[in-house]
Design a protein around this motif. Structure first.
Motif: not given
Length: 312
Positions: A273-275
């Protein structure tokens, strides 16, 4: 959920999951996404409108700004509307043809954007290192030709990517854990040998990035040498100010792009989700910030933009 399963069973459809692990927060994530996207559209269309209407702005630098605005609009519009449909209406399905089309436009737009940044660096190099010949070296026609070369390069190099993917057999699993059809993510949907696809994508990415960054670095190394030779403090400051906007635009564009590219291929420990959020920022932040940067740093453009709302 029934609609989701029906779409998943369609052999001609992929499913974009959005941001895995943050599905419950999709509606809240959509708020900054939509705000940034609208601000970016308004700012870039304003630049296109003002430069197009005002003949005094028909100069190489402003033509380059129009090219930058056009690529920003293309990149963000190829990605963000579909992401918002996922967040707001849970419309996750996308046809294979639509997915490959989106892939082409976002990558071609990104490569054209990089070419525009290189041309802008060359523009600053000529303005500082050869100011007396600026008008003869960088004419409007020459800028248009350089822009066409950048666009042609992008189309020629990116077109094989969707063509190669379209020939691959697809697996039963059609779930793409992303908000858009990114090359490597789509490649993973294939059951065939994707070595050629992956190698071609990797080589093109690093060759183009390497070439463009090298050309920009060469331009700024010459600019730095020219500035250091200037004895007048006022002239020294003026020369630096002419490059500030372009450097800021490069930082806002290149930083998220390089981070996204490298983490997607090598950052196995980074949460998905960060990427994905950072990858979307590449299509949100530069289109929103670029008009603001040039609006603040370029007095002539700022004055013209300020006058047009008063006339409406």
């Amino acid at each position: 959920m029934a609609a989701f399963n029906l779409t998943l069973s369609d052999p001609s459809t992929f499913i974009l999951t959005g941001i895995p692990g943050l599905e419950a927060a999709h509606i809240w994530i959509s708020i900054p996404f939509s705000i940034f996207y609208i601000i970016g559209l308004l700012g870039n269309f304003m630049i296109l409108y003002v430069v197009g209407k005002d003949k005094t702005l028909h100069k190489p630098m402003y033509l380059l700004l129009c090219m930058l605005a056009f690529t920003d609009i293309t990149m963000s519009t190829s990605v963000i509307p579909k992401a918002l449909c996922i967040f707001w209406f849970n419309l996750r399905g996308i046809t294979v043809g639509g997915c490959l089309t989106q892939l082409f436009f976002l990558h071609a737009g990104s490569m054209t954007h990089s070419a525009v940044l290189v041309t802008m660096a060359f523009d600053r190099y000529v303005a500082i290192c050869n100011p007396l010949r600026y008008a003869t070296i960088l004419t409007n026609a020459r800028i248009a030709k350089l822009g066409l070369v950048g666009l042609t390069r992008a189309v020629v190099l990116i077109l094989p990517v969707p063509l190669l993917l379209s020939r691959q057999p697809l697996c039963a699993n059609r779930l793409i854990p992303h908000t858009y059809c990114e090359h490597m993510a789509v490649s993973k949907m294939s059951c065939g040998d994707t070595t050629v696809n992956r190698t071609y994508g990797l080589v093109i990415t690093f060759v183009v990035i390497g070439l463009d960054l090298t050309l920009i670095a060469l331009s700024y190394s010459q600019i730095t040498r020219a500035i250091l030779r200037i004895s007048s403090k006022k002239a020294h400051q003026k020369a630096l100010n002419t490059c500030t906007a372009h450097i800021c635009v490069m930082l806002t564009s290149c930083t998220p792009f390089l981070f996204t590219t490298l983490t997607h291929r090598f950052g196995q420990g980074i949460a998905p989700h960060v990427h994905i959020i950072l990858a979307n920022f590449y299509f949100l932040l530069p289109p929103m910030l670029n008009p603001l940067i040039y609006g603040v740093k370029t007095k002539e453009l700022r004055d013209k933009v300020g006058k047009y709302p008063c006339r409406m």
